[in-house]
Design a protein around this motif. Structure first.
Motif, PDB file in Angstrom:
ATOM      1  N   TYR A  98       0.826  -1.210   0.000  1.00  0.00           N
ATOM      2  CA  TYR A  98       0.000   0.000   0.000  1.00  0.00           C
ATOM      3  C   TYR A  98       0.859   1.259   0.000  1.00  0.00           C
ATOM      4  CZ  TYR A  98      -4.574  -2.091   0.272  1.00  0.00           C
ATOM      5  OH  TYR A  98      -5.722  -2.773  -0.047  1.00  0.00           O
ATOM      6  N   GLU A  99       1.965   1.199   0.690  1.00  0.00           N
ATOM      7  CA  GLU A  99       2.870   2.350   0.692  1.00  0.00           C
ATOM      8  C   GLU A  99       3.419   2.597  -0.712  1.00  0.00           C
ATOM      9  OE1 GLU A  99       6.997   3.874   2.903  1.00  0.00           O
ATOM     10  OE2 GLU A  99       6.033   2.002   3.509  1.00  0.00           O
ATOM     11  N   GLU A 100       3.757   1.525  -1.413  1.00  0.00           N
ATOM     12  CA  GLU A 100       4.271   1.650  -2.771  1.00  0.00           C
ATOM     13  C   GLU A 100       3.203   2.130  -3.755  1.00  0.00           C
ATOM     14  OE1 GLU A 100       5.758  -2.212  -3.672  1.00  0.00           O
ATOM     15  OE2 GLU A 100       7.645  -1.954  -2.577  1.00  0.00           O
ATOM     16  N   THR A 138      10.680 -12.208 -14.108  1.00  0.00           N
ATOM     17  CA  THR A 138      10.368 -11.535 -12.850  1.00  0.00           C
ATOM     18  C   THR A 138       9.354 -10.416 -13.068  1.00  0.00           C
ATOM     19  OG1 THR A 138      12.552 -12.046 -11.927  1.00  0.00           O
ATOM     20  CG2 THR A 138      11.340 -10.216 -10.933  1.00  0.00           C
ATOM     21  N   LEU A 139       9.525  -9.654 -14.139  1.00  0.00           N
ATOM     22  CA  LEU A 139       8.605  -8.555 -14.410  1.00  0.00           C
ATOM     23  C   LEU A 139       7.200  -9.072 -14.679  1.00  0.00           C
ATOM     24  CD1 LEU A 139       8.153  -5.544 -14.784  1.00  0.00           C
ATOM     25  CD2 LEU A 139       8.924  -5.769 -17.161  1.00  0.00           C
ATOM     26  N   LEU A 140       7.088 -10.180 -15.395  1.00  0.00           N
ATOM     27  CA  LEU A 140       5.775 -10.770 -15.672  1.00  0.00           C
ATOM     28  C   LEU A 140       5.099 -11.222 -14.388  1.00  0.00           C
ATOM     29  CD1 LEU A 140       3.679 -11.845 -17.704  1.00  0.00           C
ATOM     30  CD2 LEU A 140       5.033 -13.946 -17.851  1.00  0.00           C
ATOM     31  N   ALA A 141       5.833 -11.930 -13.523  1.00  0.00           N
ATOM     32  CA  ALA A 141       5.256 -12.432 -12.277  1.00  0.00           C
ATOM     33  C   ALA A 141       4.801 -11.295 -11.370  1.00  0.00           C
ATOM     34  CB  ALA A 141       6.271 -13.321 -11.553  1.00  0.00           C
ATOM     35  N   THR A 142       5.636 -10.277 -11.208  1.00  0.00           N
ATOM     36  CA  THR A 142       5.283  -9.181 -10.304  1.00  0.00           C
ATOM     37  C   THR A 142       4.173  -8.302 -10.889  1.00  0.00           C
ATOM     38  OG1 THR A 142       7.172  -7.922 -11.204  1.00  0.00           O
ATOM     39  CG2 THR A 142       7.515  -9.123  -9.132  1.00  0.00           C
ATOM     40  N   THR A 143       4.070  -8.246 -12.219  1.00  0.00           N
ATOM     41  CA  THR A 143       2.952  -7.533 -12.838  1.00  0.00           C
ATOM     42  C   THR A 143       1.646  -8.252 -12.551  1.00  0.00           C
ATOM     43  OG1 THR A 143       4.308  -6.583 -14.594  1.00  0.00           O
ATOM     44  CG2 THR A 143       1.957  -6.771 -15.028  1.00  0.00           C
ATOM     45  N   ALA A 175      10.337   4.345 -18.828  1.00  0.00           N
ATOM     46  CA  ALA A 175      10.302   2.916 -18.519  1.00  0.00           C
ATOM     47  C   ALA A 175      10.920   2.103 -19.652  1.00  0.00           C
ATOM     48  CB  ALA A 175       8.867   2.472 -18.270  1.00  0.00           C
ATOM     49  N   ILE A 176      10.599   2.449 -20.885  1.00  0.00           N
ATOM     50  CA  ILE A 176      11.158   1.744 -22.035  1.00  0.00           C
ATOM     51  C   ILE A 176      12.671   1.903 -22.087  1.00  0.00           C
ATOM     52  CG2 ILE A 176      11.410   2.037 -24.543  1.00  0.00           C
ATOM     53  CD1 ILE A 176       8.493   1.789 -24.838  1.00  0.00           C
ATOM     54  N   GLU A 177      13.155   3.091 -21.845  1.00  0.00           N
ATOM     55  CA  GLU A 177      14.602   3.322 -21.866  1.00  0.00           C
ATOM     56  C   GLU A 177      15.298   2.452 -20.817  1.00  0.00           C
ATOM     57  OE1 GLU A 177      14.924   7.488 -21.284  1.00  0.00           O
ATOM     58  OE2 GLU A 177      14.394   8.006 -23.357  1.00  0.00           O
ATOM     59  N   TYR A 178      14.687   2.318 -19.651  1.00  0.00           N
ATOM     60  CA  TYR A 178      15.278   1.494 -18.602  1.00  0.00           C
ATOM     61  C   TYR A 178      15.244   0.015 -18.999  1.00  0.00           C
ATOM     62  CZ  TYR A 178      16.333  -0.425 -14.015  1.00  0.00           C
ATOM     63  OH  TYR A 178      16.916  -1.114 -12.981  1.00  0.00           O
ATOM     64  N   ASP A 191      10.591  -2.318  -9.048  1.00  0.00           N
ATOM     65  CA  ASP A 191      11.855  -1.706  -9.464  1.00  0.00           C
ATOM     66  C   ASP A 191      11.609  -0.681 -10.570  1.00  0.00           C
ATOM     67  OD1 ASP A 191      13.251  -3.330  -7.718  1.00  0.00           O
ATOM     68  OD2 ASP A 191      13.689  -4.847  -9.246  1.00  0.00           O
ATOM     69  N   LEU A 192      10.823  -1.078 -11.562  1.00  0.00           N
ATOM     70  CA  LEU A 192      10.559  -0.209 -12.705  1.00  0.00           C
ATOM     71  C   LEU A 192       9.769   1.030 -12.278  1.00  0.00           C
ATOM     72  CD1 LEU A 192      11.025  -0.033 -15.763  1.00  0.00           C
ATOM     73  CD2 LEU A 192       8.829  -1.198 -16.085  1.00  0.00           C
ATOM     74  N   ALA A 193       8.799   0.844 -11.403  1.00  0.00           N
ATOM     75  CA  ALA A 193       8.005   1.985 -10.921  1.00  0.00           C
ATOM     76  C   ALA A 193       8.877   2.950 -10.131  1.00  0.00           C
ATOM     77  CB  ALA A 193       6.844   1.482 -10.060  1.00  0.00           C
ATOM     78  N   GLN A 194       9.798   2.414  -9.357  1.00  0.00           N
ATOM     79  CA  GLN A 194      10.679   3.271  -8.565  1.00  0.00           C
ATOM     80  C   GLN A 194      11.589   4.093  -9.479  1.00  0.00           C
ATOM     81  OE1 GLN A 194      12.962   1.138  -5.659  1.00  0.00           O
ATOM     82  NE2 GLN A 194      13.664   2.983  -4.620  1.00  0.00           N
ATOM     83  N   VAL A 195      12.087   3.488 -10.546  1.00  0.00           N
ATOM     84  CA  VAL A 195      12.909   4.222 -11.507  1.00  0.00           C
ATOM     85  C   VAL A 195      12.120   5.377 -12.108  1.00  0.00           C
ATOM     86  CG1 VAL A 195      13.992   4.052 -13.782  1.00  0.00           C
ATOM     87  CG2 VAL A 195      14.453   2.306 -12.062  1.00  0.00           C
TER      88      VAL A 195
END
Length: 273
Positions: A98-100, A138-143, A175-178, A191-195
């Motif tokens: 929830y904080e995130e 990892t990105l698929l699972a966390t999405t 996000a795409i650049e990262y 990770d991606l959202a934090q970037v």
């Protein structure tokens, strides 16, 4: 029973016997629990209310809620046996989620623990499978985890996602650049959202609006694109799999065939005349 833990979330896969009656009387989970069944039917009681739990229901229970449950029927099919799959989140882990979310995610309402929704059940099974086979992506699972928690929060509370106070038209491209710069790494949605200096739910919505796909779809497409370049340069498949973030060569083969219809071995290095 098979159990494992990843991202501070517990996962269980439990086979259900068709030969003996099962019953749990006034028990509780230490953690917040999300579960679903296949080929079994249960009747539960919680807060003086009875509930039927079928394969079309997703069950959510808050930590410490006392309940009773008994198996009504279990039958195996030719393909699969009766089973229960569970996810366990500590209160601390849910508070972190929830904080995130930066206030975007509505609070889960645990007062009605049984949710009738075949679509939500399927999303749960898909998420559970992805975390069991985490090497897929990892990105698929966390999405999928974010989609699942978002759907549960919205369905149980009757509220939609709240609008983010922060908006940025450049965020999807950021996000795409990262993803292009780190395509060989294990990247989670957090990770991606934090970037991108936002929350996972806002990022998913803005990325889909901008490009019509989710970040994990873009990452897979770019990994296959780079894999094709490496293969055309003459690198062996095993090395290409490692360079492009795939779990192993078989993972590369499977995804390559799904997207391009051919195996990586069919890519012939370019030759100069």
């Amino acid at each position: 029973m098979i159990a494992w833990r990843t991202d501070d979330i517990g996962f269980q896969r439990v086979a259900i016997s068709t030969d003996q009656p099962l019953a749990f009387n006034r028990v509780f989970h230490d953690d917040i629990t999300i579960l679903a069944f296949r080929h079994s039917y249960w009747r539960s009681e919680q807060d003086r209310r009875q509930h039927d739990e079928t394969p079309d229901h997703l069950v959510i229970r808050n930590a410490g809620q006392v309940f009773s449950a008994r198996l009504i029927e279990a039958r195996a099919s030719a393909e699969t046996a009766p089973e229960c799959r569970e996810m366990h989140l500590s209160g601390k882990r849910l508070a972190q989620i929830y904080e995130e979310s930066h206030g975007v995610l509505p609070a889960v309402d645990f007062s009605s623990p049984v949710i009738m929704s075949p679509e939500l059940v399927q999303l749960f099974w898909d998420t559970h499978w992805l975390f069991e086979h985490r090497n897929e992506c990892t990105l698929l699972a966390t999405t999928y985890l974010s989609w699942l928690l978002s759907a549960i929060a919205q369905r149980s509370s009757g509220q939609g996602l709240k609008a983010s106070t922060a908006s940025c038209s450049h965020r999807p491209m950021q996000a795409i650049e990262y993803l292009r710069a780190h395509f060989q790494d294990k990247i989670s949605l957090s990770d991606l959202a934090q970037v991108c200096q936002t929350n996972p739910y806002t990022l998913l919505r803005q990325f889909k609006k901008a490009f019509g796909i989710a970040p994990h779809d873009y990452l897979l497409a770019y990994r296959i694109f780079r894999a094709k370049q490496y293969l055309q340069a003459g690198l062996p498949c095993s090395e290409v799999a490692h360079l492009c973030g795939f779990a192993d060569q078989s993972h590369l083969n499977r995804r390559f065939k799904q997207r391009l219809g051919v195996s990586p071995g069919s890519i012939v290095p370019r030759t100069r005349s």
